[in-house]
Design a protein around this motif. Structure first.
Motif, short mmCIF file in Angstrom:
data_model
loop_
_atom_site.label_atom_id
_atom_site.label_comp_id
_atom_site.label_asym_id
_atom_site.label_seq_id
_atom_site.Cartn_x
_atom_site.Cartn_y
_atom_site.Cartn_z
N UNK A 184 -9.57 -0.07 6.38
CA UNK A 184 -10.20 0.30 5.11
C UNK A 184 -9.41 1.41 4.43
N UNK A 185 -8.99 2.41 5.21
CA UNK A 185 -8.22 3.52 4.63
C UNK A 185 -6.90 3.03 4.05
N UNK A 186 -6.23 2.13 4.77
CA UNK A 186 -4.99 1.56 4.26
C UNK A 186 -5.23 0.79 2.97
N UNK A 187 -6.32 -0.01 2.94
CA UNK A 187 -6.64 -0.78 1.74
C UNK A 187 -6.93 0.11 0.54
N UNK A 188 -7.64 1.21 0.77
CA UNK A 188 -7.94 2.12 -0.33
C UNK A 188 -6.67 2.77 -0.88
N UNK A 189 -5.74 3.12 0.01
CA UNK A 189 -4.47 3.69 -0.45
C UNK A 189 -3.70 2.69 -1.28
N UNK A 190 -3.73 1.43 -0.86
CA UNK A 190 -3.04 0.39 -1.63
C UNK A 190 -3.68 0.22 -3.01
N UNK A 191 -5.01 0.22 -3.06
CA UNK A 191 -5.70 0.08 -4.34
C UNK A 191 -5.36 1.23 -5.29
N UNK A 192 -5.32 2.44 -4.75
CA UNK A 192 -4.99 3.60 -5.57
C UNK A 192 -3.57 3.49 -6.11
N UNK A 193 -2.66 3.02 -5.26
CA UNK A 193 -1.26 2.84 -5.69
C UNK A 193 -1.16 1.79 -6.79
N UNK A 194 -1.86 0.66 -6.61
CA UNK A 194 -1.78 -0.43 -7.58
C UNK A 194 -2.30 0.02 -8.95
N UNK A 195 -3.43 0.70 -8.95
CA UNK A 195 -4.00 1.15 -10.22
C UNK A 195 -3.13 2.20 -10.90
N UNK A 196 -2.54 3.09 -10.11
CA UNK A 196 -1.67 4.11 -10.72
C UNK A 196 -0.42 3.47 -11.31
N UNK A 197 0.10 2.42 -10.67
CA UNK A 197 1.26 1.72 -11.22
C UNK A 197 0.90 0.99 -12.52
N UNK A 198 -0.29 0.38 -12.54
CA UNK A 198 -0.70 -0.36 -13.72
C UNK A 198 -0.92 0.58 -14.91
N UNK A 199 -1.40 1.79 -14.61
CA UNK A 199 -1.64 2.78 -15.66
C UNK A 199 -0.43 3.65 -15.94
N UNK A 200 0.71 3.29 -15.29
CA UNK A 200 1.96 4.04 -15.47
C UNK A 200 1.83 5.51 -15.10
N UNK A 201 1.02 5.76 -14.06
CA UNK A 201 0.87 7.13 -13.58
C UNK A 201 1.86 7.46 -12.47
N UNK A 202 2.59 6.45 -11.99
CA UNK A 202 3.59 6.69 -10.94
C UNK A 202 4.71 5.67 -11.07
#
Length: 348
Positions: free
Chosen positions: A330-348
């Protein structure tokens, strides 16, 4: 002089221009013809004398585009009686106007001398003495170089790898992503393959990845085909469907690029080294989120990522660093979700 490509493919001619000829000379050019008047497609390559500037001044702008078109200029020269000669090309020709054309051009270029490409295998490892030897022996006859990125193992992992001929880099690493990124930096091959040190993947699937790599910038494995998951492998329903959900989220967020994914956590993948060099400045994750980060950055590059099913086996000894328990998963999945959303929003 106009370079021409002989072809019987009417669609190729319609996408380019064709020529009218008499006695070995070009007497006119027809841009994107409705009917085929000769078996030649114009390639957009010319050789001019300074007289072409006279024709450029005399040629009206195109009624279709409102611009001065080079084919109209050459057509004007030919029709006024200037000597315009054909130069017939041999080999293969492709006019690149769309991303599909570019993918086809890449495929043709890569296929010509594909067997000459050198393949490097990168293996991240931490205390994998029970399995590292099996992995190296399985792959060593199929690749040109094996690099083991050892995160200061204490169980002899590095010694086993060196004994079997692998290049071992033992140093403190910040995690899975850091190990893969640094390993790819060290790789000398034209193609870089990533695989786990726990023997969950096999070299028998390598040929499949490499074959599809002719037509892609990166090929990733998917472990979501149930018939290819060994009984006892660490891929239960929660992990499998969790991977599918996160993969489909990437599809939805980058829908315009038409990706098709079912697995975001599969290490087994192959990438062209020049593609890695284009995205490496954007690869910042040191943990398991590095896997979807690679996929996203190739997509943002407008590269082609193809997913293919691979076999998935029980690990040999030890426990997974990312999915040893439900909490870890679950922790790994949450980290992946945070990464995906930040990439989509051009935050990283």
């Amino acid at each position: 002089v106009c370079a021409l490509y002989p072809t019987d493919d009417a669609e190729t001619i319609r996408k380019n221009y064709t020529v009218l000829m008499r006695d070995g000379r070009i007497t006119g050019l027809v841009e994107k013809p409705d009917s085929i008047v000769s078996p030649y497609a114009g390639c957009g390559t010319y050789l001019f004398t300074p007289d072409i500037f006279r024709d450029a001044r005399e040629t009206p702008r195109s009624a279709r585009t409102g611009r001065l078109e080079l084919t109209d200029v050459v057509d004007h020269a030919a029709r006024r009686g200037a000597v315009v000669l054909p130069f017939v090309l041999s080999g293969q020709y492709l006019n690149v106007n769309t991303i599909e054309d570019l993918n086809l051009a890449n495929f043709l270029c890569r296929t010509l001398h594909f067997e000459a490409n050198r393949v490097s295998l990168v293996i991240p490892a931490f205390n994998e003495a029970d399995s590292i030897g099996f992995v190296i022996r399985d792959f060593k006859d199929r690749v040109h170089e094996i690099i083991v990125m050892d995160n200061c193992s204490t169980d002899g992992t590095a010694d086993i790898a060196r004994t079997l001929g692998a290049t071992v880099c033992s140093k403190p690493l910040r995690g899975y992503g850091d190990a893969l990124r640094q390993g790819m930096e060290l790789a000398a091959g034209d193609i870089v393959v990533l695989v786990e040190a726990d023997a969950t993947f096999r070299a028998k699937d390598l040929g499949k990845l490499l074959e599809y790599l002719k037509d892609a910038d990166m090929v990733i494995g998917t472990r979501t085909t149930r018939q290819m998951i060994e009984q006892g492998a660490n891929m239960d329903g929660l992990l499998r469907w969790g991977n599918v959900f996160v993969a489909k989220l990437i599809e939805a967020l980058w829908w315009g690029l038409e990706p098709r994914f079912t697995d975001v956590g599969c290490t087994y993948r192959a990438i062209w080294r020049d593609t890695f060099h284009k995205i490496r400045g954007y690869l910042r994750r040191d943990d398991a989120a590095f896997s979807p980060e690679m996929m996203i950055e190739v997509l943002r590059l407008r590269g082609r990522v193809i997913e293919v099913p691979v076999s998935y086996y029980r690990r040999r000894g030890g426990t997974s660093k990312h999915s040893a328990s439900r909490w870890h998963s679950i922790r790994t999945g949450l980290r992946m979700l945070r990464l995906i959303l930040s990439k989509r929003l051009n935050l990283s």
